[in-house]
Each structure stands twice: as C-alpha cells, then as structure tokens.
Motif scaffolding. Structure first.
Motif, mmCIF file in Angstrom:
data_model
loop_
_atom_site.group_PDB
_atom_site.id
_atom_site.type_symbol
_atom_site.label_atom_id
_atom_site.label_comp_id
_atom_site.label_asym_id
_atom_site.label_seq_id
_atom_site.Cartn_x
_atom_site.Cartn_y
_atom_site.Cartn_z
ATOM 1 N N HIS A 149 -10.419 27.579 38.354
ATOM 2 C CA HIS A 149 -9.929 28.899 37.937
ATOM 3 C C HIS A 149 -8.565 29.159 38.549
ATOM 4 C CE1 HIS A 149 -9.630 33.343 38.057
ATOM 5 N NE2 HIS A 149 -10.281 33.280 36.904
ATOM 6 N N CYS A 150 -8.408 28.822 39.844
ATOM 7 C CA CYS A 150 -7.108 29.007 40.504
ATOM 8 C C CYS A 150 -6.044 28.116 39.875
ATOM 9 C CB CYS A 150 -7.232 28.702 41.995
ATOM 10 S SG CYS A 150 -8.416 29.754 42.876
ATOM 11 N N LEU A 151 -6.467 26.889 39.489
ATOM 12 C CA LEU A 151 -5.536 25.948 38.866
ATOM 13 C C LEU A 151 -5.011 26.525 37.551
ATOM 14 C CD1 LEU A 151 -6.085 22.142 38.624
ATOM 15 C CD2 LEU A 151 -5.589 23.385 36.553
ATOM 16 N N ARG A 152 -5.915 27.076 36.737
ATOM 17 C CA ARG A 152 -5.502 27.646 35.449
ATOM 18 C C ARG A 152 -4.608 28.866 35.636
ATOM 19 N NH1 ARG A 152 -11.057 26.769 34.131
ATOM 20 N NH2 ARG A 152 -11.443 28.997 34.414
ATOM 21 N N ASP A 153 -4.739 29.546 36.782
ATOM 22 C CA ASP A 153 -3.917 30.725 37.035
ATOM 23 C C ASP A 153 -2.550 30.385 37.600
ATOM 24 O OD1 ASP A 153 -5.850 32.347 36.079
ATOM 25 O OD2 ASP A 153 -6.601 33.032 38.021
ATOM 26 N N GLY A 154 -2.220 29.099 37.661
ATOM 27 C CA GLY A 154 -0.877 28.716 38.090
ATOM 28 C C GLY A 154 -0.808 27.936 39.377
ATOM 29 N N GLY A 155 -1.943 27.699 40.027
ATOM 30 C CA GLY A 155 -1.930 26.857 41.222
ATOM 31 C C GLY A 155 -2.142 27.642 42.500
ATOM 32 N N VAL A 156 -2.199 26.889 43.607
ATOM 33 C CA VAL A 156 -2.470 27.430 44.936
ATOM 34 C C VAL A 156 -1.333 27.013 45.857
ATOM 35 C CG1 VAL A 156 -4.168 27.509 46.819
ATOM 36 C CG2 VAL A 156 -4.948 27.188 44.465
ATOM 37 N N ALA A 171 -3.460 18.625 41.966
ATOM 38 C CA ALA A 171 -3.647 19.406 40.743
ATOM 39 C C ALA A 171 -3.631 20.898 41.036
ATOM 40 C CB ALA A 171 -4.967 19.013 40.077
ATOM 41 N N SER A 172 -4.252 21.294 42.141
ATOM 42 C CA SER A 172 -4.311 22.712 42.477
ATOM 43 C C SER A 172 -2.943 23.255 42.856
ATOM 44 C CB SER A 172 -5.305 22.928 43.627
ATOM 45 O OG SER A 172 -6.594 22.495 43.264
ATOM 46 N N PHE A 173 -2.092 22.400 43.409
ATOM 47 C CA PHE A 173 -0.729 22.840 43.728
ATOM 48 C C PHE A 173 0.112 22.966 42.464
ATOM 49 C CE2 PHE A 173 3.724 21.870 44.655
ATOM 50 C CZ PHE A 173 4.018 22.883 45.570
ATOM 51 N N ARG A 174 0.022 21.984 41.583
ATOM 52 C CA ARG A 174 0.860 21.977 40.381
ATOM 53 C C ARG A 174 0.326 22.910 39.295
ATOM 54 N NH1 ARG A 174 4.725 18.521 41.042
ATOM 55 N NH2 ARG A 174 4.474 16.404 41.863
ATOM 56 N N GLY A 175 -0.983 23.194 39.321
ATOM 57 C CA GLY A 175 -1.555 24.006 38.263
ATOM 58 C C GLY A 175 -1.939 23.196 37.049
ATOM 59 N N ARG A 176 -2.059 21.880 37.197
ATOM 60 C CA ARG A 176 -2.470 21.011 36.087
ATOM 61 C C ARG A 176 -3.006 19.707 36.668
ATOM 62 N NH1 ARG A 176 3.111 20.656 36.361
ATOM 63 N NH2 ARG A 176 3.951 18.530 36.608
ATOM 64 N N GLU A 227 6.329 14.365 43.577
ATOM 65 C CA GLU A 227 7.678 14.930 43.643
ATOM 66 C C GLU A 227 7.609 16.458 43.616
ATOM 67 O OE1 GLU A 227 11.983 14.682 41.298
ATOM 68 O OE2 GLU A 227 10.275 13.467 40.649
ATOM 69 N N GLY A 228 8.337 17.091 44.545
ATOM 70 C CA GLY A 228 8.376 18.542 44.606
ATOM 71 C C GLY A 228 7.309 19.162 45.476
ATOM 72 N N VAL A 229 6.350 18.352 45.966
ATOM 73 C CA VAL A 229 5.316 18.884 46.846
ATOM 74 C C VAL A 229 5.883 18.948 48.266
ATOM 75 C CG1 VAL A 229 2.985 18.553 47.760
ATOM 76 C CG2 VAL A 229 3.515 17.892 45.402
ATOM 77 N N PRO A 230 5.807 20.090 48.943
ATOM 78 C CA PRO A 230 6.402 20.210 50.285
ATOM 79 C C PRO A 230 5.590 19.448 51.330
ATOM 80 C CG PRO A 230 5.231 22.219 49.718
ATOM 81 C CD PRO A 230 5.213 21.369 48.481
ATOM 82 N N GLU A 231 6.273 19.046 52.388
ATOM 83 C CA GLU A 231 5.588 18.448 53.530
ATOM 84 C C GLU A 231 4.896 19.547 54.343
ATOM 85 O OE1 GLU A 231 5.043 15.469 53.954
ATOM 86 O OE2 GLU A 231 6.626 14.295 53.011
ATOM 87 N N PRO A 232 3.806 19.229 55.038
ATOM 88 C CA PRO A 232 3.164 17.904 55.162
ATOM 89 C C PRO A 232 2.154 17.594 54.045
ATOM 90 C CG PRO A 232 2.066 19.439 56.607
ATOM 91 C CD PRO A 232 3.176 20.217 55.962
ATOM 92 N N ILE A 242 -1.317 13.973 50.695
ATOM 93 C CA ILE A 242 -1.842 13.575 49.385
ATOM 94 C C ILE A 242 -1.554 12.104 49.120
ATOM 95 C CG2 ILE A 242 -1.561 13.913 46.898
ATOM 96 C CD1 ILE A 242 -1.132 16.889 47.473
ATOM 97 N N GLU A 243 -0.354 11.639 49.488
ATOM 98 C CA GLU A 243 -0.003 10.240 49.239
ATOM 99 C C GLU A 243 -0.920 9.290 50.000
ATOM 100 O OE1 GLU A 243 4.117 10.238 50.314
ATOM 101 O OE2 GLU A 243 4.783 11.007 48.359
#
Length: 718
Positions: A107-114, A212-217, A239-244, A249-250
């Motif tokens: 639900h959070c993912l569909r709302d644009g991410g966390v 997925a939860s960060f990107r919203g997809r 790409e674009g995900v902030p540290e740490p 994730i990697e």
C-alpha cells in the motif's frame, strides 16, 4: 475491508466453535480467505485464515496449513503470532493468528514509496524477524511488500506475515514460465529460479522489497523467460538511492548468494552499525563479469582475461555447483565478449570452415562429447571448460566462418540450458541450431523449451524438441523412506502396483503416526522421491503415548466388541466420540452374542501418557464374561464409564473432560480365554509401564490376547 459474497467461508456475525465471532472479511486469496474475528471469551481480536471449501479436503493444502501452524514456535514481535488450526462442523479448516492493525508495504509502495530513513528502520526490524524464523530452519520463500505490515503505521513495528503461501516445496523452473508466481518473482532470488532456497534467498527478497518501497515500484524482472534469467544475473539498479541504504541493498541483493550477507543477523548489525560490512572476496571458482566491465568493452576478453584483470587466478575446469541461472550468465559473459568472428579481425591465420559446425551428444547416464569449431581461443577455452564441468570431453578446432558476434555466448547458453536434461544433443550449423532432449521433470521440459524457443541474445535461432519421459517408480524404493519416518507402527502403501507407479498414479500411505509433524515429514520425503505423482497420507494421527502402546500391543484380530459413546447428562449417543471441556463421557462395551466365557480388559490410553484401567480394577475386580453377562443371552452392554449422577454414592468410575489433557485418547478392549495378569493393575499407571507389561505377555507366552478392539475418543476446547 471487503464485501461479503455468497460463496465466502464465513459471514460477519458468524460464531465459530462457540468462541470466535466474525467481524469482517479482510481479503481473499487463491486458496483462502482472511477474516477479522473477536473471541467472545477473552475479547481478543484475531485474524482467521480459512481454507476455501474446495480445498478443505485436499491433502496438499491441509499440509500447507499444518506447516503454517508450526510457525507458532517462533516468538518474535516482528513475526505474526500463529496459534492453531481448527475445523468447523461443516468441515471448513481455519488457522488462528494475531490480528495486526496497519497498512502493508505494498500500500505504501502504491502511494509513492517510503523514505530511506524509515526503510532502514523497517529493514532492521524485518531482518530481526527473519533471524528468529531462520533459527528454526524456516525460510519465508516469498517475502514481498504485501507480506510486511506496519503495525499502528509505525516502521519500528513492522511485522512479517504469511509464511504459508509457498505453492510447492520445489519452486523450480515453473516459477519462471508459469503463472503461479506472477508478480512475485520480481522479489525472488536468482537461485530460487532453479529450485534452491535458503536463508540468503530471504535476504535477497528483503533487499529487493526495500528498493521497491523506496522507488514506489517493483524491480524490473523482465517480461519473458529469457529476460528473467538475464535480469536475475544482474545487480539491482540502485541509482539514486541515498547511502547507506544503497550499499545495504546492493549487499543484500547480490546475484551470487556467496556475496550477500550470509545471515539476517549480519543485516541487523550492518544497519545498527550504520554501514554494510565489506563483501567477501570472490574465490577462483567463478568469475561473473559485470555488464560494464572491461571484459564487456574489449573484444576477445573471456573468463581468464577477466580474472587476470581482477588480479585473480583464471578459473579451473571443475563440476559447477552454481544454480543454473548463474552458470548461464557466467558463460554468456565469457562468450559475449568474443568479438567479431569473421574476416577482418582474425586475419588469414585461421582456416575457413564451411559449414561452421559444432555438435554435442549426451546420452542418459553418460557424459557430453563435443566436437567442431570455435572462433577464438577464449571461446574454445570457455566451451571446453563448460563441457568439462559436466565431466565430458571436447575436441574443438579454431576456425573462422560465417557466424555472428554472439555465436560463442549463444552456444554457451545452449550448453548450460540443455545440461539440466537427462539426455540431450545439440547440433549447430553457422547461426542455426537444433536441440533435442528428454527429461522426466515437467518443469524442466517447459522451462528449457521456453528458454530456447526464441531468438537467443547473440542472434542464433533454431528448433527445439524436448520430450518428457515417464519411468515407473518401484514401490520397494519408497518403503525405506516410509519406514524411516514411521513412529507409530508400520506404514503401508495401499494398492501399490507390482510393476511400479506410473506418473499418473497416486501414492497412498496408510497406518498411524505420532503427530502432524511426522505427517508433514513423510509427505515431504515422498514428494521428493515421487516426482509429479500425487502423494496422499491416509494415516491416523495419534500422539506419542498412544503410539508407544500401539507398538507394544499384541497382534490379534477384532473380536466384534462394539464401543459406544454417550453423555452422562442425557440419553443421546455420541457417534463422533468427540467431547468438549466440561462434558461427562459415558462408555459402554457390547459383548457379542457368541462370546459367553473368557475375560474382558478395558483401558483408556490418555493423551497425557497414562493408562486408566476401567475393567478390571480395585473397585471392580471381576472381569469374567460370565459375571458381566449376569445370565443374559445375546448382545450385552457393559458400562465401564458412568454418568456423574449415576456413579454418585457408588464405586463406579465417572469423569469429566478438563483442559489439562486435550487431544486423542484410545479405548482398548482386550479379550482372552484366560486371565492376562496375575494381579490387578492400578487404576492408573504410566503408558510405558503398561506397554512393557503387554510386551512381557508376548515374550513369556503365559497368556494370550484372543481379540483386540479399539476406538478413538477426542477431547477439545469448545
């Protein structure tokens, strides 16, 4: 909340087993429905997972519910608490668990991410829950955003739910080409696509769902089988995900399980410490060339050159222990950098081959034998090493010819894919190929055909003919597997075909087992050995105490002594033999008309591990059939457990069901021509003592049991 439908298992307002009042339908799945309910005894709100009616009689789905029930052993705030399975009088099976109030991550993912900050909190919390599950050797297998609920909308109160949705113990290739995991394999680890799952697979899925939860997809897992295999061999795009969060994730989602965090505890430590630990160094067994590495930029660079560039020893030829998907991607990387193989690059030093052929044959129980041409030393070495990994031999000559840049990578992909079959052959002529093979595994047949029926990445195309073979499974090979798990007397295969089980045959095992855990172990062991054949465990589930007696009971036929159950406060019979807490069971044993002499022994084997002797005992020592008949002819009922009012003021035995020992008890009626024991036994004794006494009867030969009859009595909470 969902609107009720006529076909739903329950409706709001329904009262289940005089305890749980249905309040609302929370959701529907393919095989089950989830309801919110409230205990009318304690007021506690719970969630009920009800197996839909069409699946309630299916052994496979009942076993999955049993597996999920066994999650009750895990006690952690980040894991939903499970209680037990129950069944309504109509036959609907449902599982009782904690009700977790809050949105799921989907639900959070569909709302644009966390936010990244909240995801670090969620990641640590979920990893702690996984650590608790993994410590019990339980792997979730299908972790995704919809299986994480934020209790009270708080990231620090994330809860993992639904440990029972795995559709099969072997997720295999069918999870790629079938529809069973549609929308789910975006979060599956690469090794799951070839049927290998362990704790590190859950760690991969956690990393993918955090991304997925960060990107919203969801991560891009590809739109066809070939893309799925390729995508799963590549690192996730962070790409674009902030540290740490990015580094975390990697590490969690590395395609190679050996390069991930090895335990959920390491994930927790990395997040709490603020940085991910350094990845372990790769050994010399495998070189995975990244898409943007020097090997991908320079023509003619293979596995050996990639290893040298990284300062490592080139890989040695040995049998691969990697899952199929990783082997495919390694070889694609090796072959993909081979460059242009026609004139202008190789020069006149290599002879021209026309036709440009390559062929391999692998017989059943044999090894592959390859011959033909290769365009460069790197491709020659890579293909020879792949054949050697399969314990085969290769005689390849260097030559140039009318082939494309991707020839080496495509041949490597063909070899790795076909290697999963029982027998196979590959014939390559230029940029066209013919592949044939056989397998007993339907999933492999489907997967290999799907993978090779489209144009390959290097431009090669051809024809594929993979057929599925069926072998008869000898019943004798299954019996040792069955005997190893038997814990309550012998287990037998019903109507086992003497020539062996065909693929469409059903394997049915009957007998008795000590508990549901034994039933699950037996089912899993037979499924592993039976292939696609249906397995049915038609065994009576007792308990360890009953099974101890079962294994010591003398072998004797039924004597026709009927055991009838009733109630102390009414004249109604109880044909089910099921009693609830507070009820007063009445037990009658009916002596057959033809039995006019001898001796009768009636005992109850209690679920607590004790034996209660109803006849004879200190207050009722005379158990001779003549005395029990009292001069009556025909069928004579003998009451051995009385109603409370009936027993008042007498020495007759009466009892009520209490909550201290619920489950299955067994009433046993032994008939003998002579007394079995020299002295009266105590009214109550440990099951082990009575079991030994029965065993002594058999070994001493002083007395013999002529007949044996029994019936199960079940006690439960209302």
């Amino acid at each position: 909340m969902k609107e009720s439908r006529p076909g739903d298992a329950f409706r709001p307002g329904d009262l289940l087993n005089n305890t749980y009042r249905i309040e609302a339908l929370l959701g529907r799945g393919g095989t089950s429905e989830v309801y919110r309910a409230r205990s009318e005894i304690s007021g506690r709100v719970v969630a009920l997972k009800a197996l839909r009616s069409e699946f309630s009689g299916n052994e496979d789905f009942l076993l999955l519910m049993t597996r999920e029930e066994e999650m009750r052993e895990i006690r952690h705030e980040a894991v939903v608490r499970y209680y037990d399975n129950q069944r309504t009088p109509e036959g609907t099976v449902y599982l009782v668990m904690d009700y977790v109030e809050g949105p799921d991550l989907e639900h959070c993912l569909r709302d644009g991410g966390v936010s990244a900050e909240d995801l670090l909190v969620i990641g640590a919390r979920v990893a702690e829950g996984l650590q608790a599950a993994h410590s019990k050797n339980i792997v979730h297998r299908d972790l995704s955003p919809d299986n994480i609920i934020l209790r009270n909308c708080k990231p620090e109160e994330a809860v993992i739910i639904d440990f029972g949705i795995a559709k099969d113990t072997n997720p295999g290739a069918a999870t790629i080409v079938g529809n069973e995991f549609a929308g789910k394999y975006a979060y599956a680890a690469p090794e799951q696509l070839s049927g290998r799952t362990d704790a590190r697979s859950d760690i991969y899925s956690l990393g993918a769902l955090l991304l997925a939860s960060f990107r919203g997809r969801p991560p891009n897992a590809g739109s066809n089988p070939m893309e799925v295999l390729q995508k799963k061999g590549e690192p996730l795009d962070t790409e674009g995900v902030p540290e740490p969060l990015k580094s975390l994730i990697e590490r969690m989602s590395h395609p190679d399980p050996a390069q991930r965090f090895q335990t959920a505890a390491e994930v927790v430590a990395a997040i709490r410490g603020g940085a991910a630990p350094a990845a372990p160094a790769m050994d010399d067994r495998t070189v995975i060339v990244p898409a943007k590495s020097a090997a991908a930029k320079s023509p003619g660079t293979g596995a050996a050159e990639a290893a040298k560039a990284a300062g490592k020893t080139p890989p040695k030829a040995k049998k691969s222990s990697l899952p199929l998907v990783l082997v495919l991607l390694v070889l694609l990387a090796v072959g993909g950098g081979a460059g242009v193989y026609f004139s202008g690059i190789l020069g006149p030093s290599l002879p021209v081959a026309d036709p440009y052929v390559f062929s391999v044959t692998k017989a059943e129980d044999g090894v592959p034998e390859a011959s033909g041409f290769a365009p460069t030393e790197e491709v020659q070495r890579a293909l020879s090493q792949e054949i050697a990994r399969q314990s085969g031999t290769a005689e390849l000559s260097l030559a140039q010819g009318s082939i494309g840049d991707g020839w080496g990578g495509d041949v490597a992909l063909l070899l790795s894919t076909l290697a999963t079959l029982d027998e196979w052959s590959l014939s390559v002529n230029g940029m066209a190929f013919t592949a044939t093979g056989t397998t007993e595994d339907a999933a492999k047949e489907e997967s290999v055909t799907a993978l090779l029926s489209t144009d390959l990445p290097g431009g090669m195309s051809g024809t594929v003919d993979i057929t599925r073979t069926t072998r008869l499974l000898d019943a004798a090979t299954l019996q040792p597997v069955i005997d190893q798990i038997a814990d309550c007397g012998p287990l037998v295969q019903q109507s086992a075909p003497p020539e062996g089980y065909a693929e469409t045959d059903r394997i049915v095992v009957s007998g008795r087992l000590a508990d549901n855990g034994s039933r699950v172990r037996l089912f899993d062991a037979l499924r592993a050995a039976a292939g696609d054949r249906e397995v049915v465990i038609d065994a009576e589930i007792l308990n360890p105490a009953l099974c101890l007696i079962e294994t010591r009971l003398p072998s004797a036929p039924s004597g026709g002594f009927d055991i009838a159950f009733g109630f102390g406060d009414s004249a109604d019979p109880n044909p089910s033999g099921r009693y609830f807490v507070g009820e007063n069971p009445v037990i009658d044993v009916k002596i057959p008309a033809e039995v006019t002499d001898g001796f009768l022994y009636v005992s109850v084997l209690d679920v607590s591990g004790h034996v209660f002797h109803l006849l004879p005992n200190q207050s009722r020592p005379d158990n001779s059939v003549g005395s029990l008949r009292g001069g009556q002819a025909g069928i004579v009922p003998v009451r051995v457990a009385y109603g409370l009012a009936e027993a008042q003021g007498t020495s007759n035995l009466a009892f009520t069901v209490d909550a201290s020992s619920l489950g299955k008890s067994k009433v046993i009626v032994l008939y003998s021509k002579a007394p079995l024991f020299a002295t009266l036994r105590e009214i109550s004794e440990p099951a082990a003592d009575y079991a030994q006494a029965l065993a002594d009867l058999v070994t001493s030969g002083t007395a013999a049991v002529a007949t044996l009859d029994s019936r199960i009595l079940t006690t439960a909470q209302p």
